[in-house]
Design an enzyme around this catalytic site. Structure first.
Site, mmCIF file in Angstrom:
data_model
loop_
_atom_site.group_PDB
_atom_site.id
_atom_site.type_symbol
_atom_site.label_atom_id
_atom_site.label_comp_id
_atom_site.label_asym_id
_atom_site.label_seq_id
_atom_site.Cartn_x
_atom_site.Cartn_y
_atom_site.Cartn_z
ATOM 1 N N GLY A 17 43.676 -4.924 3.278
ATOM 2 C CA GLY A 17 44.497 -4.463 2.159
ATOM 3 C C GLY A 17 44.890 -3.000 2.330
ATOM 4 O O GLY A 17 45.954 -2.576 1.867
ATOM 5 N N ALA A 71 40.134 -4.835 1.274
ATOM 6 C CA ALA A 71 40.029 -5.360 -0.086
ATOM 7 C C ALA A 71 38.549 -5.345 -0.482
ATOM 8 O O ALA A 71 37.681 -5.146 0.354
ATOM 9 C CB ALA A 71 40.547 -6.788 -0.115
ATOM 10 N N GLU A 97 47.844 -2.954 4.522
ATOM 11 C CA GLU A 97 49.012 -3.443 3.776
ATOM 12 C C GLU A 97 49.542 -2.357 2.842
ATOM 13 O O GLU A 97 50.748 -2.171 2.696
ATOM 14 C CB GLU A 97 48.641 -4.711 2.995
ATOM 15 N N GLU A 110 41.435 -9.673 8.555
ATOM 16 C CA GLU A 110 41.139 -10.773 7.621
ATOM 17 C C GLU A 110 40.651 -12.038 8.333
ATOM 18 O O GLU A 110 39.823 -12.783 7.807
ATOM 19 C CB GLU A 110 42.385 -11.122 6.799
#
Ligand code: NAI
Length: 707
Positions: A106, A63, A109, A129
């Site tokens: 991210g 991210a 994901e 994370e």
């Protein structure tokens, strides 16, 4: 479509390319671009399948971390990734995600929402994370167990460590390893699966296990976290979120994950870890040294002194591929130094850290010597002889004589003035401090001590070298103890004063290790050797100001030969495995010495222990900041986290003070000043910032100071 995402096609296979250099972070615009591409693909009848790939050197490395701050400050509504991931998964045309570089956070994901994943052999997959005090926030904790199984999902989300493409394939995360060109290999794969029913990850429940097995996995994970990641919220919430995947529907699981994610995101721990993440990148910026400053090539090096530090530093250089001459004063010392290096390498092989072959290659790069003869060819010398000014000057005179012009002459001194050492040479611009921490081959911190005359090229080269060596280099100014050890003095002083005033050795260490320090201050002293500080104190005794209280217990212990672990006794006693135990004899001695000194003993709370030790750190850090010996408060944080075991989830001492509020810290320090005298005089900058309602973090930015 946005500039960040391109859509092309190759005979019926659409190719969505993410181009958001350097790491294709999921910044605003990227999810929107992918979504628009999917809309076009859905409408285009000629397209049978789609490939999602990253442009440049990687897939999506995560991210955009700056976005997290926008959520907590209310400037953004939160990760908008979930709807996009459902849209990918619901595409009737299979989406194949092609991974090179890293699919982290991210990015992982996103990859898991595809119907298939293919990867090059060097690709890595992970949910890191937790290292920022977070958990996956876009269904990572829900999709990963469905692909890789519950135990592995827990392990990956709790540790944050990545897996290789090969392992990812074994786990079921990756469907095929592509050899050769990734894009053409993926397009070929896409043609194979086009037109066939596409598996949705969220509907693949086969690996979610059964309640009994899962209960064992979760309880073992919780126990391990309580031991190894004590006090941390994110690993606990990661387990909770994966657990939700096993006992709730996918939709409900996602909601649970959101709740745990938000709890982490708004926690002080995550804010601190994100601060550490950015601060670690900030250290490289030196206001008066432009980026284009010439970096001197370091093809070879030499170390003077093969003791504790010299041997370790030789290994660090050899491990980074730099051949190194290792010089000692006599054969016996050289043999001893080499034997230690050999046994360190042998241990690493035994523990499986690297192969025998690699160890041999590294060892071969270290050439022992007793003479300065070959020094004329080296680009860098690091001196690590005994700590004493006259010896250091002798060595630097010799280096000045034998080294080629332009060679960097560095000292590993921990207390002596770099300027005075440099004065022994005819080229002070080439002299600098490279202060490694013990054990040098393990500790990440490198304080780079800028002398008055050190040239910009020499500073920039050493900063760059720290990266090559896998260290985090922090530029500091030339004051006594530099930054880390200068602050450590008042910290350890308070630890001793607290004992003089009635706290037990164990209670002081316990309070600080409960706070999160890797070790308490007294156990740390025993590990480093109490005699080291004792010798330095004896040397500097003439500088002590009469009437200022000095701690005396450690000197007394040293007078009895209690130097710490190396003599089997210090603040604690040690068995032959160096396991510590409380020593009642020490308790007795302290009571006697303190009584003789007429110090009144009293009950001392854990909060007084942490406040006095930590605020002593903070106040000294504030002086350092004000005097310009550190560039930024956050540099001090990085030093403490990487060199002194300060808990990263508290952000470092200066950040910690900012989170408490400088007004409160200032008031408490003023109270200590009233109780204990002038050693607690608050640093003027602390007073000023407290009165203005500001933070240390703002001070660095405003000053743009130079170390
Ligand atoms: P040490 O006593 O283990 O090693 C010093 C070595 O230098 C000895 O092996 C000695 O034979 C050798 N030596 C002395 N004169 C020499 C000469 N003229 N030529 C070649 N070799 C010579 O000491 P240690 O702990 O490695 O410390 C070295 C330096 O690193 C000191 O300046 C110390 O302050 C600094 N330092 C030490 C740390 C520690 O935790 N031990 C941490 C950071 C810095």
């Amino acid at each position: 479509m946005t500039d960040l995402v391109q859509l092309t096609s190759d005979k019926g296979i659409a190719v969505i390319t993410i181009n958001n250099p350097p790491v294709n972070a999921l910044s605003p615009g990227v999810p929107e671009g992918i979504s628009e591409a999917l809309d076009q693909i859905a409408q285009d009848e000629s397209v049978k399948a789609a490939v999602l790939i990253g442009g440049g050197r990687t897939f999506v490395a995560g991210a955009d971390i700056k976005e997290f701050g926008k959520i907590t400050s209310g400037k953004s509504r939160g990760p908008g990734l979930l709807p996009l991931l459902l849209k990918i998964e619901d595409s009737t045309k299979p989406v194949i995600v092609a991974v090179h570089g890293t699919a982290f956070g991210g990015g992982m994901e996103l990859a898991m929402a595809g119907h298939y994943r293919v990867a090059v052999l060097t690709a890595q997959f992970g949910q890191p994370e937790v290292k920022l005090g977070l958990i996956p926030g876009a269904a990572g904790t829900q999709r990963l167990p469905r692909l890789a199984g519950v135990a592995k999902a827990v392990e990956m989300c709790v540790s944050g460590n990545p897996v290789s493409a090969e392992e990812a394939q074994k786990l079921g995360i990756v469907d095929r390893i592509i050899e050769g060109d990734l894009l053409s290999g993926t397009i070929a794969f896409a043609r194979e699966v086009a037109g066939k029913p596409a598996p949705k990850t969220r509907e693949r429940n086969g690996k979610l296990g059964n309640a009994a097995e899962n209960a064992l996995i979760f309880s073992a994970a919780r126990e391990a976290v309580a031991r190894k990641q004590r006090g941390l919220l994110a690993p606990v919430n990661a387990i909770n979120a994966v657990e939700a995947a096993t006992n709730l529907s996918f939709e409900e699981g996602c909601k649970a994950e959101q709740k745990f994610f938000m709890e982490c995101l708004f926690s002080e721990q995550s804010k601190s870890l994100i601060h550490v993440f950015f601060s670690e990148r900030e250290v490289a910026k030196i206001p008066d040294i432009p980026r284009q400053t010439k970096i001197l090539p370091i093809h070879s090096a030499a170390i003077v002194g093969a003791g504790t530090m010299g041997g370790g530093i030789a290994m660090v250089l050899a491990n980074a591929g730099i051949p190194v001459l290792l010089k000692e004063a006599d054969q016996a010392a050289l043999d001893r130094g080499l034997a230690t290096i050999q046994s360190n390498y042998a241990n690493s092989v035994k523990r499986g850290r690297f192969s025998q072959q690699l160890a041999e290659e590294r060892l071969k790069r270290i050439t022992p010597t007793l003479a300065y003869d070959d020094f004329s060819g080296v680009d860098l010398v690091i001196e690590a002889v005994f700590e004493g000014m006259s010896l250091k000057k002798e060595v630097f005179q010799e280096l000045d004589r034998v080294c080629k012009p332009g060679a960097i002459l560095a000292s590993n001194t921990s207390t002596l003035s770099i300027d005075e050492i440099a004065s022994a040479t005819s080229r002070p611009e080439s002299v600098i401090g490279t202060h490694f921490f013990s054990p040098a081959n393990v500790m990440r911190l490198l304080e780079i001590v800028r002398g008055k005359a050190s040239s910009k090229e020499v500073v920039a080269t050493c900063m760059q070298l720290s990266k090559t060596l896998g260290k985090v280099g922090v530029l500091v100014g030339n004051c006594r103890g530099f930054v880390g050890n200068r602050m450590f003095g008042p910290y350890r002083r308070e630890a001793q004063f607290l004992i003089e005033e009635g706290a037990s050795v164990e209670s002081v260490d316990q309070a600080l290790s409960d706070f999160g320090m890797a070790m308490g201050p007294l156990a740390t002293g025993d590990l480093a050797g109490l005699d080291v500080g004792w010798r330095i104190r004896k040397e500097y005794r003439h500088l002590e100001v009469p009437g200022i209280r000095q701690p005396f217990l450690e000197d007394r212990l040293c007078e009895l030969g209690r130097y710490g672990q190396k003599t089997g006794a210090g603040w604690y006693k040690y068995d032959d495995q160096r396991r510590a135990a409380a020593d009642p004899a020490v308790g007795e001695l302290i009571r006697k010495w303190v009584e003789e000194a007429g110090i009144l003993q009293r009950q001392i709370s854990a909060s007084e222990i942490t406040d006095r030790c930590l605020y002593a750190l903070v106040n000294e850090g504030a002086h350092i900041l004000e005097e310009g010996y550190a560039l930024r408060a956050s540099d001090i944080d990085i030093i403490y986290i990487n060199g002194y075991g300060f808990p990263a989830h508290r952000g470092g001492p200066m950040w910690y003070a900012d989170t408490i509020g400088l007004k409160q810290v200032y008031d408490r320090i003023s109270e200590f000043q009233r109780q204990h005298g002038e050693i607690w005089q608050p640093a003027p900058v602390l007073k000023q910032l407290a009165e203005q309602g500001k933070m240390f973090a703002e001070f660095g930015r405003e000053q743009g100071a130079t170390a």
